[in-house]
Design an enzyme around this catalytic site. Structure first.
Site, PDB file in Angstrom:
ATOM      1  N   HIS A   9      -7.241  -6.136   0.854  1.00  0.00           N
ATOM      2  CA  HIS A   9      -6.079  -5.275   1.116  1.00  0.00           C
ATOM      3  C   HIS A   9      -5.312  -5.683   2.378  1.00  0.00           C
ATOM      4  O   HIS A   9      -4.367  -5.012   2.765  1.00  0.00           O
ATOM      5  CB  HIS A   9      -6.568  -3.826   1.262  1.00  0.00           C
ATOM      6  CG  HIS A   9      -5.520  -2.780   1.076  1.00  0.00           C
ATOM      7  ND1 HIS A   9      -4.970  -2.461  -0.153  1.00  0.00           N
ATOM      8  CD2 HIS A   9      -4.913  -1.957   1.967  1.00  0.00           C
ATOM      9  CE1 HIS A   9      -4.092  -1.495  -0.015  1.00  0.00           C
ATOM     10  NE2 HIS A   9      -4.026  -1.171   1.263  1.00  0.00           N
ATOM     11  N   ASP A  14     -10.129  -5.828  -3.186  1.00  0.00           N
ATOM     12  CA  ASP A  14      -9.478  -4.740  -2.456  1.00  0.00           C
ATOM     13  C   ASP A  14     -10.336  -3.481  -2.562  1.00  0.00           C
ATOM     14  O   ASP A  14     -10.439  -2.879  -3.631  1.00  0.00           O
ATOM     15  CB  ASP A  14      -8.080  -4.484  -3.046  1.00  0.00           C
ATOM     16  CG  ASP A  14      -7.250  -3.535  -2.214  1.00  0.00           C
ATOM     17  OD1 ASP A  14      -7.806  -2.537  -1.712  1.00  0.00           O
ATOM     18  OD2 ASP A  14      -6.033  -3.772  -2.084  1.00  0.00           O
ATOM     19  N   SER A  60       0.828  -1.194   0.000  1.00  0.00           N
ATOM     20  CA  SER A  60       0.000   0.000   0.000  1.00  0.00           C
ATOM     21  C   SER A  60       0.874   1.260   0.000  1.00  0.00           C
ATOM     22  O   SER A  60       1.617   1.493  -0.949  1.00  0.00           O
ATOM     23  CB  SER A  60      -0.963  -0.048   1.186  1.00  0.00           C
ATOM     24  OG  SER A  60      -1.988   0.913   1.066  1.00  0.00           O
TER      25      SER A  60
END
Length: 288
Positions: free
Chosen positions: A266, A233, A153
């Site tokens: 995620h 995600d 991320s």
């Protein structure tokens, strides 16, 4: 600066160290985790390469070390893994703890130029210089000439940009769900506006992987980038990641392997599932 090892934990035949040191770039004590594989703990003369993992928003150095399962393949390959924090801590800057996506836990791996953040939010310099130099000095079994980088991320953004800005410093790069075009997403606009200023768009581009890769010399140094993104995600669906923009900008620069993982989100469950692939990707270059 001197390193204090606060805890030592057995992990996959090696040792996970929870450490801290006083950092001059961030003007505070910084904590980090360092995994030493069994090849380094059983023979202090054996040099092992280093894989740096950069974590995402809200995380510390503990998250990847405790939930990423990167030590599994690292122990087999004989690779040390370094898990830094994601920002300075406790600088008492007004507003630094007000939101999850700016300030504490959200240093974005840049050197802030806008006050008051410029007084300690220097995570680019910390990750690329001070922290590795500290580790190489304190742990002689870690080989400073063989270093790779990856992340998740915000940390995926950090890994990609740091690799692209330093083409001869790191052997390889990979990422999980990276913020691949921060100048065009809400997370990146907030961070870059706060740390650089809305008027300093040149600085934005210098820390945006999609912009940086456009200048990459793919003929002299072909890319080999592994990226995993889950189809479930939510942050991808919200337009925060934009991996397609990076993939399109990198065409003709080498190999950018964006793998769409069906049903994955995620979280660290996704990273744990594909952790071995990313360590093995780095091992091709660290051990080759």
């Amino acid at each position: 600066m001197a390193v204090t090892t606060k805890t030592t934990i057995a992990s996959f035949g090696g040792k996970l160290l929870k450490c801290a040191h006083n950092a001059s770039t961030t003007n505070c004590e910084m904590a980090f985790n360092l995994y030493l594989p069994p090849q380094a703990t059983t023979n202090s003369l054996h040099k092992v390469p280093l894989l740096i993992y950069l974590a995402g928003l809200t995380c510390t150095g503990d998250n990847g070390a405790e939930k990423g399962f990167f030590q599994h393949a690292a122990s087999q390959k004989g690779i040390a893994v370094l898990y830094p924090d994601t920002s300075p801590r406790g600088l008492k800057i007004p507003g630094e703890d007000d939101s999850y996506d700016f300030g504490s836990g959200a240093g974005f791996y840049v050197d802030a130029i806008k006050d008051p953040w410029s007084k300690g939010y220097k995570m680019y310099s910390y990750i690329t210089s001070e922290l590795p130099q500290t580790v190489f000095s304190a742990f002689e079994q870690v080989d400073g000439s063989r270093v790779s980088i990856f992340g998740h991320s915000m940390g995926g953004h950090g890994a990609l940009t740091i690799f692209l800005k330093n083409p001869h410093k790191y052997k390889s790069v990979s990422a999980f769900a990276p913020i691949a075009n921060p100048s065009e997403c809400d997370w990146g606009k907030k961070a870059f506006g706060g740390y650089f200023g809305d008027e300093n768009k040149t600085q934005w581009a210098e820390h945006d992987a999609t912009e940086l890769v456009k200048a990459w010399d793919g003929e002299e140094n072909p890319l080999d980038v592994l990226i995993d993104v889950g189809t479930a995600d939510n942050f991808y669906k919200q337009g925060q990641l934009l991996p397609e923009n990076f993939e399109n900008a990198a065409r003709g620069k080498g190999k950018v392997n964006v793998r769409w993982q069906d049903g994955y989100d995620h979280s660290y469950f996704t990273m744990a599932t594909f952790a071995d692939d990313h360590v093995n990707h780095a091992a091709k270059y660290l051990l080759g």
